[in-house]
Scaffold this active site. Sequence first.
Site, PDB file in Angstrom:
ATOM      1  N   ASN A   1      -4.831   6.568  16.080  1.00 18.08           N
ATOM      2  CA  ASN A   1      -6.004   6.517  16.954  1.00 18.08           C
ATOM      3  C   ASN A   1      -6.521   7.908  17.315  1.00 18.08           C
ATOM      4  OD1 ASN A   1      -5.603   3.832  16.697  1.00 18.08           O
ATOM      5  ND2 ASN A   1      -5.656   3.368  18.887  1.00 18.08           N
ATOM      6  N   GLU A   2      -5.631   8.893  17.258  1.00 16.50           N
ATOM      7  CA  GLU A   2      -6.118  10.262  17.471  1.00 16.50           C
ATOM      8  C   GLU A   2      -7.067  10.637  16.326  1.00 16.50           C
ATOM      9  OE1 GLU A   2      -2.874   9.403  17.890  1.00 16.50           O
ATOM     10  OE2 GLU A   2      -3.069   9.455  20.065  1.00 16.50           O
TER      11      GLU A   2
ATOM     12  N   GLN B   1       0.865  -1.183   0.000  1.00 17.26           N
ATOM     13  CA  GLN B   1       0.000   0.000   0.000  1.00 17.26           C
ATOM     14  C   GLN B   1       0.902   1.233   0.000  1.00 17.26           C
ATOM     15  OE1 GLN B   1      -2.028   0.315   3.726  1.00 17.26           O
ATOM     16  NE2 GLN B   1      -3.577   1.746   2.989  1.00 17.26           N
TER      17      GLN B   1
ATOM     18  N   GLU C   1      -9.951  -1.701   6.114  1.00 17.51           N
ATOM     19  CA  GLU C   1      -8.762  -1.802   6.944  1.00 17.51           C
ATOM     20  C   GLU C   1      -9.125  -1.689   8.420  1.00 17.51           C
ATOM     21  OE1 GLU C   1      -5.900   1.259   6.018  1.00 17.51           O
ATOM     22  OE2 GLU C   1      -4.244   0.027   6.753  1.00 17.51           O
TER      23      GLU C   1
END
Lengths: 309, 387
Positions: B367-368, B125, B243
């Site tokens: 994750n932020e 990717q 994803e």
Amino acid sequence: MDMLLTEDQLSLAETVRDYLAGTHGPEILRRLDADGNRDPAIWQGLVDMGLTGLLVPEAHGGLGMGLVDAALLATECGRACLAEPLVDTAFVGVPWLLAQGKTEQLADIAAGRVTLPLPHAINPWVADGEGAPLQSVDPLRNLFASANDNADPYLLDLGALMSAAQLVGLADAMLHQAVEYGKIRTQFGQPIGAFQAIKHQLASCAVAIEFAKPVVWQAAQALQDERASAAVHVSHAKVAATDAAMLTAETAIQVHGAMGYTYEVDLHFWMKRCWALAGAWGTRAFHLKRVDEAVLGGTLPIGPEHTFA
Amino acid sequence: MHLAYTPEQQAFRAEVRAWMETHVPKEPLVTLECREGYDQHVEWERTLASGNWGMVTWPEAYGGRGLDLIEWLIFEEEYFRAGGPNRANQNGIFLLGPTIMEFGTEEQKKRFLTPMAKGEVIWAQAWSEPGAGSDMAAISSKAVRDGDHYVITGQKTWSSRAAFADWGFGMFRTDPESKRHKGLTFILFDLNTPGITRRPIRQLHGDTGFAELFFDEVRVPVENCLAGEGEGWNVAMATAGFERGLMLRSPGRFQATAKRLVELYRKHEAEASPAAREAVLQAWMAAQAYAYNTYAVAAKIMAGGKIGAEASLNKIFWSELDRAMHRTAMQLLGAQAELKRFDDGSVNQWLEGYIFSLSGPIYAGSNEVQRNITAERLLGLPRVGAG
Ligand SMILES: Cc1cc2nc3c(=O)[nH]c(=O)nc-3n(C[C@H](O)[C@H](O)[C@H](O)COP(=O)(O)OP(=O)(O)OC[C@H]3O[C@@H](n4cnc5c(N)ncnc54)[C@H](O)[C@@H]3O)c2cc1C
């Protein structure tokens, strides 16, 4: 294998949600708080919706539904911070009576004429019962002193499961209140909900709630199916729901600032119910111990191939 | 809700189990993040393909078995039960594959999916750029149309397995006048096309997990564009959904880790803290919760539903769970935690796993960023900087 909540289940929950949102808002909690805690008219409304008979078999005048349906509705009762003893009587008491083959009271329960106080050794009180009154932090709980040696494990599991189901509903409601407050309160020239420090804390609550719910549904189904491991799943549900709700309660008051510390703002009703249910029907330590005995004690098979053991 | 497997599902589980028991390598493979390990993992992809296990949910016409998501979950559970290796082609089969299924032409499906399922073409990717990490809309690598080719110039980075892989899928700016999300195009390219230079990047554990890619007037046929020119952002969002959502990290992986953690705890029980004990129980509970949720999401999709921004909740949950489990293992290992190999010569998988778990909250959208998405799209809070 199908972990789908059916359209019927979801639409029943939605109906009850809408009904309670329309008839049992914060202004009702305030009125009850000021004046007697219980209201026959509210109870009658629940009876008219068939909720007291939800788990009563059709032959006895009920709807004959199952514990997953009841858990979904207990979540709605939590969301509305319902004060009437519907969950105890109809979702905990009825299946407990049924398990013992006791059917005499069912028709009266379904018709709303009888409520069932549920004394149990795990609780130092009985809710909506009789005896010397005790004062709960939750102004809408009617507690009475109870020294009871009934240690029936099935009653305990039902009580814990339905507490867990209410806790995720309470958590949902507190998250919603905090989000709404975050949109309208402005500081530093912007809504506080635009600050990441606020957003991220609320997002963490959303994560905890999202992953507690399926644990509750799974536990309800395990108990319904009389799976040998059901008690472990109930304990798991109680721990997960308690943790999600306590996190959300503490986050919600923080997001409200000093407003959240007042009697004026509604949040405290939900927060107090959350504190009450967190310790009801088995503390976190009690339930964690049951998970411990299963998982570390080795009585429950674990690993990827044992998802539904 | 019906939580029991059908006889067919049980038979399928038995079939997967029997195959895995005979085929999964007895010794753990060398880490995927180096040439030797990469080759071993590619060989494993081909072994899997020989049993027709490459991607069980895909239609038979594209190298799959045409199975449903419940069977996929059963497959994954058995895969991790058996200790199956990491999938060298995970970015192909779990991310690009479903995206091609949704957006590809018939010709593209035929051309790309079967070799992907068979492990013949390994994919990397190539989205991130030095100036476009969390802020992917800042992508500046260009693809300029020249007849029936695009000419690509620019730089990609952090591309997992790109040092060794065969093909890449990337996002490029096809409209030089465009800003942000507009004017981006999703293009598939052979990593051996002239003009591409790969520079392996050493990761913190010392091995080559990802690579930088430099594009110097690289000519890629127009038919390698997925969906239309300028449609890249929408396509990429779908890929990101796969994803973060269902595919990339199936629950079996975490349930297997939780089980190993329980076993590790038993070995170290005498010196373990009560907090570690609770963390072990928490690991089992959270891995189970993740599994229940995945079964519920699978059921919803099978009934015609879709996953939206909830995928962000998922990504936050599994990545933080994985890190917590490995952190607990490191605590239990105590003074042994730092050893790359234990005194019996075996690799300290917990250490490798802990290091890898630290990347979970970063990759696939940090994750932020997931918390931003959760707050803004699921909870409806105002966007950053809103007045
Ligand atoms: C092991 C690994 C494998 C990877 N594999 C690939 C791959 O195969 N292909 C590929 O294209 N990319 C890959 N990546 C790259 C990955 O997608 C990026 O690292 C990720 O998107 C974050 O970008 P960044 O590293 O530039 O961090 P930055 O964007 O610079 O972020 C740094 C920090 O700032 C925070 N931050 C940034 N923006 C915000 C915001 N708006 N609000 C709050 N906080 C913010 C981040 O959360 C983070 O904590 C991989 C990364 C790792 C670690």
